[in-house]
Enzyme design. Structure first.
Site, short mmCIF file in Angstrom:
data_model
loop_
_atom_site.label_atom_id
_atom_site.label_comp_id
_atom_site.label_asym_id
_atom_site.label_seq_id
_atom_site.Cartn_x
_atom_site.Cartn_y
_atom_site.Cartn_z
N SER A 1 0.83 -1.20 0.00
CA SER A 1 0.00 0.00 0.00
C SER A 1 0.87 1.25 0.00
O SER A 1 1.99 1.24 0.55
CB SER A 1 -0.85 -0.03 1.26
OG SER A 1 -1.39 1.24 1.51
N TYR B 1 -2.24 -1.57 10.85
CA TYR B 1 -2.44 -2.06 9.48
C TYR B 1 -1.26 -1.65 8.60
O TYR B 1 -0.63 -2.47 7.94
CB TYR B 1 -3.76 -1.50 8.89
CG TYR B 1 -3.81 -1.66 7.40
CD1 TYR B 1 -4.00 -2.92 6.82
CD2 TYR B 1 -3.63 -0.57 6.54
CE1 TYR B 1 -4.01 -3.09 5.44
CE2 TYR B 1 -3.64 -0.73 5.16
CZ TYR B 1 -3.83 -1.99 4.62
OH TYR B 1 -3.83 -2.14 3.25
N LYS C 1 1.95 -3.86 6.78
CA LYS C 1 2.37 -3.85 5.36
C LYS C 1 3.87 -3.56 5.25
O LYS C 1 4.58 -4.21 4.48
CB LYS C 1 1.58 -2.79 4.58
CG LYS C 1 0.12 -3.10 4.38
CD LYS C 1 -0.08 -4.25 3.42
CE LYS C 1 -1.51 -4.73 3.40
NZ LYS C 1 -1.71 -6.03 2.76
P1 NAD Z 1 -10.80 -7.46 1.23
O1 NAD Z 1 -10.98 -7.48 2.70
O2 NAD Z 1 -12.00 -7.20 0.38
O3 NAD Z 1 -10.13 -8.82 0.73
C1 NAD Z 1 -9.24 -9.57 1.52
C2 NAD Z 1 -9.74 -11.01 1.51
O4 NAD Z 1 -8.83 -11.80 2.29
C3 NAD Z 1 -11.12 -11.17 2.12
O5 NAD Z 1 -11.92 -11.95 1.23
C4 NAD Z 1 -10.86 -11.92 3.43
O6 NAD Z 1 -11.94 -12.78 3.74
C5 NAD Z 1 -9.58 -12.66 3.11
N1 NAD Z 1 -8.71 -12.97 4.25
C6 NAD Z 1 -8.26 -12.13 5.21
N2 NAD Z 1 -7.42 -12.78 6.06
C7 NAD Z 1 -7.34 -14.06 5.60
C8 NAD Z 1 -6.63 -15.21 6.01
N3 NAD Z 1 -5.82 -15.21 7.09
N4 NAD Z 1 -6.78 -16.36 5.30
C9 NAD Z 1 -7.58 -16.40 4.20
N5 NAD Z 1 -8.27 -15.33 3.76
C10 NAD Z 1 -8.15 -14.18 4.45
O7 NAD Z 1 -9.65 -6.41 0.90
P2 NAD Z 1 -9.20 -5.79 -0.49
O8 NAD Z 1 -9.62 -4.37 -0.52
O9 NAD Z 1 -9.58 -6.69 -1.59
O10 NAD Z 1 -7.64 -5.80 -0.28
C11 NAD Z 1 -6.82 -6.88 -0.73
C12 NAD Z 1 -5.41 -6.64 -0.26
O11 NAD Z 1 -4.94 -5.38 -0.75
C13 NAD Z 1 -5.26 -6.57 1.26
O12 NAD Z 1 -4.06 -7.19 1.64
C14 NAD Z 1 -5.22 -5.08 1.54
O13 NAD Z 1 -4.52 -4.79 2.71
C15 NAD Z 1 -4.46 -4.58 0.31
N6 NAD Z 1 -4.74 -3.17 0.01
C16 NAD Z 1 -6.03 -2.74 -0.11
C17 NAD Z 1 -6.28 -1.40 -0.37
C18 NAD Z 1 -7.70 -0.89 -0.48
O14 NAD Z 1 -7.92 0.32 -0.38
N7 NAD Z 1 -8.71 -1.74 -0.70
C19 NAD Z 1 -5.22 -0.49 -0.50
C20 NAD Z 1 -3.91 -0.97 -0.38
C21 NAD Z 1 -3.69 -2.31 -0.12
#
Ligand code: NAD
Ligand code: UDP
Length: 337
Positions: free
Chosen positions: A124, A149, A153
């Site tokens: 991120s 969080y 990362k």
């Molecule tokens: P999200 O919560 O929609 O998706 C994450 C998925 O991982 C979910 O389906 C959840 O059920 C699953 N999950 C969490 N912990 C788990 C585990 N231990 N085992 C198996 N499954 C697990 O989030 P997103 O927005 O799709 O983000 C995806 C990734 O991108 C994350 O790592 C997030 O930190 C990163 N990210 C997101 C953003 C944003 O703004 N959405 C920005 C930067 C980085």
């Protein structure tokens, strides 16, 4: 290629699964459903005509993950699984560190054991902290993170960097996302946060469908052209395509690589509201409230490196993202059930 997608039923993961399928890959999804619904699998099938393999498991459960690796050869992993709510992480640091770090360590052990040497990690822009200048380049030093969080990362980036030094035959991409918004154009997939949304776009779409009264704009007295904060909003489908292009890069054996995935263009909160009205015809009622602690006035990416090395450029506009996010919310007023 067979691509293991951890967290593949989540917001970014599900869109990436669709793009992987359309590029001819075979995604294999694992997710523990902590922040997603099984129904997302039906939606992926509806869009693509394919129902990808899915196993419900916690990525930190080594025995369960091991079985997935045993089932078929896996060429690469895209690791989305993780907890991501900034505010919640402040109250639940142990849950955040434990989930995000342990899942990554377990995944690396399984990859090593089974000879899978290509990994894309969801990082991120938060790892930059307060950037020394703008736009933000990949070579900028990592900054101070301000919540568990963000710190998780930064820690995982560090772990992967050390792992890469010790295992030079692995190819690892750290993708630093800016602000993902929008939804699949079909309206079948989109962002579906639990409870009151923290992020701007899902809040706006919930106001648009009448689930919430009005938006609170967090401060209009910043040193920006209209006083509201400026962010680099990237359409989630563009972001998903960025992963498919990064996979290609990993096949050239680059070792550890880092890319910003953004658009290179900043938009203020007021500009997003104007784009929403233009794209959907819906005017969002708002009040201006106080600043939110920790928000920086400007954050946007320099995207030259991804363009030069991956040939990657986001093409969808904020208006496109507003239209798609609204279509998803209208079709799924209470999220994906
Ligand atoms: P999200 O919560 O929609 O998706 C994450 C998925 O991982 C979910 O389906 C959840 O059920 C699953 N999950 C969490 N912990 C788990 C585990 N231990 N085992 C198996 N499954 C697990 O989030 P997103 O927005 O799709 O983000 C995806 C990734 O991108 C994350 O790592 C997030 O930190 C990163 N990210 C997101 C953003 C944003 O703004 N959405 C920005 C930067 C980085
Ligand atoms: N924002 C806002 N009201 C909200 C949510 C967000 O004014 O209800 C603003 C926030 O101050 C920031 C921008 O919208 O300037 C994007 O916030 P978001 O939480 O989506 O992403 P961030 O960049 O903070 O990760």
């Amino acid at each position: 290629m067979n691509i293991l997608v951890t967290g593949g039923l989540g917001f970014i993961g599900s869109h990436t699964v669709v793009e992987l399928l359309s590029a001819g890959h075979t995604p294999i999804i694992v997710d523990n459903l902590v922040n997603s619904k099984l129904e997302v699998l039906n939606r992926i099938q509806k869009i693509t005509g394919v129902r990808p393999a899915f196993t419900e498991l916690d990525v930190a459960d080594e025995a369960a993950l091991d079985k997935v690796f045993e089932k078929q050869p896996i060429d690469a992993v895209i690791h989305f699984a993780g907890l991501k709510a900034v505010g919640e992480s402040v109250g639940k640091p142990l849950e955040y560190y434990s989930n995000n770090l342990c899942s990554t360590l377990t995944l690396l052990r399984c990859m090593k054991k089974h000879g899978t040497k290509n990994l894309i990690f969801s990082s991120s822009a938060t790892v930059y902290g307060v950037p020394p200048s703008l736009p933000i380049k990949e070579e900028f030093p990592l900054g101070e993170t301000t919540n568990p969080y963000g710190t998780s990362k930064a820690m995982i980036e560090r772990i992967l960097t050390d792992f890469s030094k010790a295992n030079p035959d692995f190819n690892i991409a750290l993708l630093r996302y800016f602000n993902p918004i929008g939804a699949h154009a079909s309206g079948e997939l989109g962002e579906d946060p639990n409870g009151i949304p923290n992020n701007l776009m899902p809040y706006i779409t919930q106001v648009a469908v009448g689930r919430r009264d009005h938006l609170t704009v967090f401060g209009d007295d910043y040193e920006t052209p209209d006083g509201t904060c400026v962010r680099d909003y990237i359409h989630v489908v563009d972001l998903a395509i960025g992963h498919v292009m990064t996979l290609k890069k990993l096949m050239e054996n680059p070792g550890l690589v880092i890319y910003n995935l953004g658009t290179g263009k900043g938009s203020s909160v007021f500009e997003v509201l104007a784009a929403f009205e233009k794209g959907t015809g819906v005017k969002i009622p708002y009040v201006v409230g106080p600043r939110r602690a920790g928000d920086l006035p400007f954050l946007y990416a320099n995207c030259d490196k991804a363009y030069k090395e991956l040939g990657y450029k986001a093409t969808r506009t904020v208006e496109d993202a507003c239209r798609d996010a609204y279509a998803f919310q209208k079709k799924n007023p209470n999220g994906i059930q």
